[in-house]
Design an enzyme around this catalytic site. Structure first.
Site, mmCIF file in Angstrom:
data_model
loop_
_atom_site.group_PDB
_atom_site.id
_atom_site.type_symbol
_atom_site.label_atom_id
_atom_site.label_comp_id
_atom_site.label_asym_id
_atom_site.label_seq_id
_atom_site.Cartn_x
_atom_site.Cartn_y
_atom_site.Cartn_z
ATOM 1 N N LYS A 117 -12.311 -1.868 1.135
ATOM 2 C CA LYS A 117 -11.571 -1.036 0.183
ATOM 3 C C LYS A 117 -12.320 -1.015 -1.151
ATOM 4 O O LYS A 117 -13.300 -0.303 -1.285
ATOM 5 C CB LYS A 117 -10.135 -1.512 0.085
ATOM 6 N N SER A 148 0.792 -1.230 0.000
ATOM 7 C CA SER A 148 0.000 0.000 0.000
ATOM 8 C C SER A 148 0.825 1.280 0.000
ATOM 9 O O SER A 148 0.306 2.343 -0.341
ATOM 10 C CB SER A 148 -0.941 0.013 1.206
ATOM 11 N N HIS A 194 -5.318 -4.663 -0.983
ATOM 12 C CA HIS A 194 -5.230 -3.574 -1.961
ATOM 13 C C HIS A 194 -5.217 -4.083 -3.402
ATOM 14 O O HIS A 194 -5.094 -3.279 -4.337
ATOM 15 C CB HIS A 194 -3.985 -2.731 -1.702
#
Length: 396
Positions: A244, A186, A214
């Site tokens: 996310k 990230s 991610h």
């Protein structure tokens, strides 16, 4: 009356954090966390959210959540193993298994919980974990909880991993060996070298564990980093979050059915925490349906990510080695980096600075997270702000 010892501890340590510039002042967002946000009644272009596909404010997910509340109420009412497993949870796990290309999946209350749950359910003090040096804090904490021996390997350094895997296997001291890595890192936006990791693991019968928080919704046409490399049959644990790209909250582990059955029997956050709320489960199901059936949002995300990257690079900024829409703008010195972020804030761009100890000293950066919901106009305004601040600070 509160403890004097506690008060002394808190006051001295809080003061020290503030003196060292490490105390984080929390900005309160007024309203939804979308491509633009409002803080202190001012509008900002939002480049600090993990809402990669813009689904956190998607009308289709909102409708699904509201309909679920009408039918199921606002809470699940119990842990999964008593009577907190709703048919929504089973549908969510079926969708997750389809999404990740695995036999089964298990849903948790957060992505952080997944790593606390899954690692310690399988690894113990007779085992060893080889962990990428830049793995997320939840992985580090999950490894510690397992009481296994933890050996970090240099970030994405396959020679170092191969050497340490050989040493661990040849020592004969450990019952099980596990390699753990993020799928997408990230801070820099780089992708783990999963084909090499699988090769090393297969040489020595090592368990593989990929936290793709991610990557899911981002890489592999949205299906994640494991799918990006076509390794669904080779990775033992696929970890993901629903907070996310999926746009809701929660987490999951996907893998073989016997692994998921074991986690349902032995992972403590599953056994001792109330199940994911009906609204969150329903919204997540809707998000997964959208991603399984269309790559439209994923293409928008990558288009916006590439547009911002090209613009920053053309201006002369160092954007590192990112391979994903995560775009660090590397400034260097910590105080200059923080000042750069503050100046962007003054220009209406919300992009947080990230400095030591989160990243190595001298590599401070402003991290940009473009999403599918951003417009080209927003990105152009961002680039104009970067150009103005960069020139005023003598960085361009």
């Amino acid at each position: 009356m509160t403890s004097k010892t506690l008060n002394q501890f808190l006051n001295s340590n809080l003061q020290q954090l503030k003196q060292n510039g490490l105390y984080n002042e929390i900005d309160t967002v007024q309203g939804a966390n979308g491509p633009t946000i409002h803080i202190h009644d001012k509008e900002f272009i939002n480049l600090s959210s993990n809402n990669y596909l813009g689904l956190a404010t998607d009308e289709r997910l909102k409708i699904a959540a509201m309909e679920a509340v009408e039918v199921y109420g606002v809470g699940s009412g119990a842990v999964r193993t008593i009577n907190g497993t709703l048919d929504l949870h089973e549908k969510l796990e079926e969708n997750l298994a389809q999404f990740k290309g695995t036999e089964a999946a298990i849903a948790y209350q957060s992505g952080f919980n997944c790593n606390m749950a899954a690692i310690s359910a399988v690894m113990d003090d007779q085992d060893i974990i080889l962990s990428d040096a830049l793995n997320h804090a939840s992985i580090i904490d999950g490894c510690r909880l397992s009481k296994a021996t933890i050996i970090p390997f240099a970030h994405s350094d396959m020679d170092d991993l191969r050497k340490k895997a050989k040493e661990a296997a040849d020592s004969g001291k450990y019952k099980k060996i596990m390699i753990i890595t993020d799928g997408v890192f990230s801070m820099d936006g780089d992708i783990a070298k999963l084909p090499d990791i699988v090769e090393i693991a297969e040489e020595r019968n090592i368990i593989t564990y990929v936290d793709d928080a991610h990557g899911s919704g981002v890489t592999g046409n949205g299906f994640g980093t494991v799918k990006h490399f076509g390794l669904q049959e080779s990775i033992d644990f696929q970890i993901g979050t629903l907070s996310k790209a999926i746009g809701v909250v929660g987490g999951y582990v996907a893998g073989k059915k016997n692994l998921i059955n074991w986690l349902k029997a032995r992972s403590r956050p599953f056994l001792f925490s109330t199940a994911v709320s009906p609204a969150d489960a329903a919204a997540s199901i809707k998000a997964l349906d959208l991603l399984i059936n269309s790559t439209e949002l994923n293409k928008k995300l990558w288009g916006n990510g590439n547009y911002l990257k090209q613009g920053l690079r053309k201006l002369g900024f160092d954007i590192g080695k990112s391979e994903t829409p995560i775009t660090p703008c590397i400034i260097g010195e910590e105080k200059i980096t923080q000042e750069f972020s503050r100046r962007l804030y003054d220009e209406g761009v919300y992009a947080k600075s990230i400095v030591f100890p989160t990243v190595p000293k001298g590599t401070g950066r402003v991290r940009n997270m473009p999403t599918a919901a951003h417009t080209k106009e927003m990105l152009d305004k961002t680039l104009s702000a970067y150009e103005k601040v960069g020139k005023e600070m003598g960085l361009l």
